[in-house]
Write a protein that holds these residues in place. Structure first.
Motif, PDB file in Angstrom:
ATOM      1  N   HIS A  65     -67.243  -9.076  69.909  1.00 17.01           N
ATOM      2  CA  HIS A  65     -67.328  -9.006  71.377  1.00 17.01           C
ATOM      3  C   HIS A  65     -66.280  -8.057  71.953  1.00 17.01           C
ATOM      4  O   HIS A  65     -65.680  -8.333  72.989  1.00 17.01           O
ATOM      5  CB  HIS A  65     -67.201 -10.395  72.003  1.00 17.01           C
ATOM      6  CG  HIS A  65     -68.153 -11.395  71.437  1.00 17.01           C
ATOM      7  ND1 HIS A  65     -69.506 -11.335  71.660  1.00 17.01           N
ATOM      8  CD2 HIS A  65     -67.950 -12.467  70.639  1.00 17.01           C
ATOM      9  CE1 HIS A  65     -70.100 -12.339  71.031  1.00 17.01           C
ATOM     10  NE2 HIS A  65     -69.171 -13.039  70.398  1.00 17.01           N
ATOM     11  N   GLY A  66     -66.029  -6.957  71.256  1.00 17.70           N
ATOM     12  CA  GLY A  66     -65.088  -5.954  71.731  1.00 17.70           C
ATOM     13  C   GLY A  66     -63.632  -6.287  71.484  1.00 17.70           C
ATOM     14  O   GLY A  66     -62.746  -5.577  71.939  1.00 17.70           O
ATOM     15  N   ASN A  67     -63.356  -7.365  70.760  1.00 16.10           N
ATOM     16  CA  ASN A  67     -61.980  -7.759  70.451  1.00 16.10           C
ATOM     17  C   ASN A  67     -61.711  -7.634  68.963  1.00 16.10           C
ATOM     18  O   ASN A  67     -62.617  -7.722  68.146  1.00 16.10           O
ATOM     19  CB  ASN A  67     -61.711  -9.199  70.880  1.00 16.10           C
ATOM     20  CG  ASN A  67     -61.701  -9.358  72.375  1.00 16.10           C
ATOM     21  OD1 ASN A  67     -61.364  -8.432  73.100  1.00 16.10           O
ATOM     22  ND2 ASN A  67     -62.091 -10.519  72.851  1.00 16.10           N
ATOM     23  N   CYS A  70     -58.184 -10.045  63.417  1.00 20.78           N
ATOM     24  CA  CYS A  70     -57.678  -9.867  62.062  1.00 20.78           C
ATOM     25  C   CYS A  70     -56.383 -10.651  61.915  1.00 20.78           C
ATOM     26  O   CYS A  70     -55.933 -11.307  62.847  1.00 20.78           O
ATOM     27  CB  CYS A  70     -57.463  -8.388  61.758  1.00 20.78           C
ATOM     28  SG  CYS A  70     -56.060  -7.671  62.611  1.00 20.78           S
ATOM     29  N   LEU A  71     -55.763 -10.546  60.744  1.00 23.77           N
ATOM     30  CA  LEU A  71     -54.516 -11.263  60.511  1.00 23.77           C
ATOM     31  C   LEU A  71     -53.360 -10.664  61.306  1.00 23.77           C
ATOM     32  O   LEU A  71     -52.401 -11.354  61.624  1.00 23.77           O
ATOM     33  CB  LEU A  71     -54.180 -11.252  59.016  1.00 23.77           C
ATOM     34  CG  LEU A  71     -55.164 -11.978  58.107  1.00 23.77           C
ATOM     35  CD1 LEU A  71     -54.727 -11.842  56.658  1.00 23.77           C
ATOM     36  CD2 LEU A  71     -55.281 -13.429  58.491  1.00 23.77           C
ATOM     37  N   TYR A  72     -53.444  -9.402  61.612  1.00 19.86           N
ATOM     38  CA  TYR A  72     -52.345  -8.719  62.301  1.00 19.86           C
ATOM     39  C   TYR A  72     -52.403  -8.952  63.813  1.00 19.86           C
ATOM     40  O   TYR A  72     -51.394  -9.293  64.423  1.00 19.86           O
ATOM     41  CB  TYR A  72     -52.428  -7.229  61.969  1.00 19.86           C
ATOM     42  CG  TYR A  72     -51.264  -6.416  62.473  1.00 19.86           C
ATOM     43  CD1 TYR A  72     -49.983  -6.641  62.005  1.00 19.86           C
ATOM     44  CD2 TYR A  72     -51.458  -5.416  63.407  1.00 19.86           C
ATOM     45  CE1 TYR A  72     -48.916  -5.888  62.455  1.00 19.86           C
ATOM     46  CE2 TYR A  72     -50.401  -4.662  63.862  1.00 19.86           C
ATOM     47  CZ  TYR A  72     -49.134  -4.903  63.375  1.00 19.86           C
ATOM     48  OH  TYR A  72     -48.097  -4.165  63.835  1.00 19.86           O
ATOM     49  N   LEU A  73     -53.547  -8.744  64.401  1.00 19.72           N
ATOM     50  CA  LEU A  73     -53.726  -8.922  65.847  1.00 19.72           C
ATOM     51  C   LEU A  73     -54.995  -9.747  66.086  1.00 19.72           C
ATOM     52  O   LEU A  73     -56.018  -9.519  65.453  1.00 19.72           O
ATOM     53  CB  LEU A  73     -53.867  -7.572  66.547  1.00 19.72           C
ATOM     54  CG  LEU A  73     -52.653  -6.656  66.475  1.00 19.72           C
ATOM     55  CD1 LEU A  73     -53.025  -5.269  66.923  1.00 19.72           C
ATOM     56  CD2 LEU A  73     -51.529  -7.208  67.315  1.00 19.72           C
ATOM     57  N   TRP A  74     -54.929 -10.648  67.022  1.00 18.46           N
ATOM     58  CA  TRP A  74     -56.083 -11.503  67.311  1.00 18.46           C
ATOM     59  C   TRP A  74     -56.391 -11.438  68.804  1.00 18.46           C
ATOM     60  O   TRP A  74     -55.530 -11.674  69.633  1.00 18.46           O
ATOM     61  CB  TRP A  74     -55.783 -12.948  66.921  1.00 18.46           C
ATOM     62  CG  TRP A  74     -56.982 -13.823  66.991  1.00 18.46           C
ATOM     63  CD1 TRP A  74     -57.443 -14.514  68.080  1.00 18.46           C
ATOM     64  CD2 TRP A  74     -57.884 -14.106  65.934  1.00 18.46           C
ATOM     65  NE1 TRP A  74     -58.570 -15.201  67.767  1.00 18.46           N
ATOM     66  CE2 TRP A  74     -58.874 -14.966  66.439  1.00 18.46           C
ATOM     67  CE3 TRP A  74     -57.972 -13.713  64.610  1.00 18.46           C
ATOM     68  CZ2 TRP A  74     -59.918 -15.447  65.676  1.00 18.46           C
ATOM     69  CZ3 TRP A  74     -58.996 -14.193  63.854  1.00 18.46           C
ATOM     70  CH2 TRP A  74     -59.955 -15.048  64.381  1.00 18.46           C
ATOM     71  N   GLY A  75     -57.632 -11.112  69.110  1.00 16.12           N
ATOM     72  CA  GLY A  75     -58.079 -11.140  70.494  1.00 16.12           C
ATOM     73  C   GLY A  75     -57.669  -9.945  71.332  1.00 16.12           C
ATOM     74  O   GLY A  75     -57.847  -9.949  72.541  1.00 16.12           O
ATOM     75  N   PRO A  77     -58.194  -6.389  72.878  1.00 16.51           N
ATOM     76  CA  PRO A  77     -59.363  -5.539  73.113  1.00 16.51           C
ATOM     77  C   PRO A  77     -59.267  -4.220  72.353  1.00 16.51           C
ATOM     78  O   PRO A  77     -58.179  -3.726  72.076  1.00 16.51           O
ATOM     79  CB  PRO A  77     -59.343  -5.281  74.622  1.00 16.51           C
ATOM     80  CG  PRO A  77     -58.268  -6.099  75.189  1.00 16.51           C
ATOM     81  CD  PRO A  77     -57.442  -6.655  74.091  1.00 16.51           C
ATOM     82  N   ALA A  78     -60.413  -3.675  72.052  1.00 13.03           N
ATOM     83  CA  ALA A  78     -60.471  -2.392  71.345  1.00 13.03           C
ATOM     84  C   ALA A  78     -60.243  -1.271  72.359  1.00 13.03           C
ATOM     85  O   ALA A  78     -61.149  -0.855  73.059  1.00 13.03           O
ATOM     86  CB  ALA A  78     -61.813  -2.234  70.653  1.00 13.03           C
ATOM     87  N   PHE A  79     -59.000  -0.795  72.452  1.00 12.09           N
ATOM     88  CA  PHE A  79     -58.651   0.258  73.409  1.00 12.09           C
ATOM     89  C   PHE A  79     -59.172   1.618  72.975  1.00 12.09           C
ATOM     90  O   PHE A  79     -59.503   2.456  73.783  1.00 12.09           O
ATOM     91  CB  PHE A  79     -57.135   0.352  73.597  1.00 12.09           C
ATOM     92  CG  PHE A  79     -56.523  -0.864  74.209  1.00 12.09           C
ATOM     93  CD1 PHE A  79     -56.851  -1.242  75.497  1.00 12.09           C
ATOM     94  CD2 PHE A  79     -55.625  -1.629  73.496  1.00 12.09           C
ATOM     95  CE1 PHE A  79     -56.285  -2.362  76.068  1.00 12.09           C
ATOM     96  CE2 PHE A  79     -55.049  -2.746  74.065  1.00 12.09           C
ATOM     97  CZ  PHE A  79     -55.387  -3.117  75.351  1.00 12.09           C
ATOM     98  N   TYR A  80     -59.191   1.840  71.667  1.00 11.51           N
ATOM     99  CA  TYR A  80     -59.581   3.129  71.128  1.00 11.51           C
ATOM    100  C   TYR A  80     -60.979   3.025  70.530  1.00 11.51           C
ATOM    101  O   TYR A  80     -61.456   1.949  70.202  1.00 11.51           O
ATOM    102  CB  TYR A  80     -58.595   3.576  70.042  1.00 11.51           C
ATOM    103  CG  TYR A  80     -57.165   3.548  70.507  1.00 11.51           C
ATOM    104  CD1 TYR A  80     -56.684   4.510  71.375  1.00 11.51           C
ATOM    105  CD2 TYR A  80     -56.291   2.543  70.094  1.00 11.51           C
ATOM    106  CE1 TYR A  80     -55.371   4.487  71.815  1.00 11.51           C
ATOM    107  CE2 TYR A  80     -54.977   2.515  70.534  1.00 11.51           C
ATOM    108  CZ  TYR A  80     -54.529   3.489  71.390  1.00 11.51           C
ATOM    109  OH  TYR A  80     -53.243   3.450  71.822  1.00 11.51           O
ATOM    110  N   LYS A  81     -61.597   4.155  70.365  1.00 13.80           N
ATOM    111  CA  LYS A  81     -62.925   4.196  69.771  1.00 13.80           C
ATOM    112  C   LYS A  81     -62.820   3.806  68.293  1.00 13.80           C
ATOM    113  O   LYS A  81     -61.953   4.296  67.568  1.00 13.80           O
ATOM    114  CB  LYS A  81     -63.504   5.594  69.909  1.00 13.80           C
ATOM    115  CG  LYS A  81     -64.885   5.743  69.347  1.00 13.80           C
ATOM    116  CD  LYS A  81     -65.369   7.168  69.495  1.00 13.80           C
ATOM    117  CE  LYS A  81     -66.736   7.300  68.839  1.00 13.80           C
ATOM    118  NZ  LYS A  81     -67.195   8.680  68.824  1.00 13.80           N
TER     119      LYS A  81
END
Length: 107
Positions: A65-67, A70-75, A77-81
């Motif tokens: 859903h655009g987020n 993963c283990l490093y970052l959760w939730g 948003p996908a800022f980059y393509k």
């Protein structure tokens, strides 16, 4: 690599990585509390560069859903393509320089 991480996976990883971070912050606090501000700024810069240079190539990046989940970052948003291709030479060099600066800065 797991096809999808759960929130419990993320919490487990964060609890493991929190130990050295808390130890570093407590040591800096005892030595000089003002040093914590540049340290936190350096961590923020490091996270943003890793997110751009490494995470945008990962299959977990923005797949939920655009987020990112993963283990490093959760939730986050996908800022980059999303770029599901291998890193180019400039990105590989940038990651190596970031790691080198981090090691030299910590010694």
């Amino acid at each position: 690599m797991k096809p999808q991480h759960t929130f419990l996976d993320f919490l487990y990883f964060k609890l493991l990585t929190a130990v050295p971070l808390i130890a570093a912050l407590s040591g800096l606090w005892k030595a000089d509390p003002v040093v914590i501000i540049p340290y936190l700024l350096w961590i923020g810069l490091h996270i943003s560069l890793v997110y751009r240079l490494l995470c945008s190539h990962c299959p977990h990046y923005g797949a939920y859903h655009g987020n990112t989940q993963c283990l490093y970052l959760w939730g986050v948003p996908a800022f980059y393509k999303a770029r599901p291709v291998p890193q180019n030479l400039l990105e590989k060099i940038s990651v190596m320089l970031l790691m080198l600066i981090s090691v030299l800065e910590s010694s």
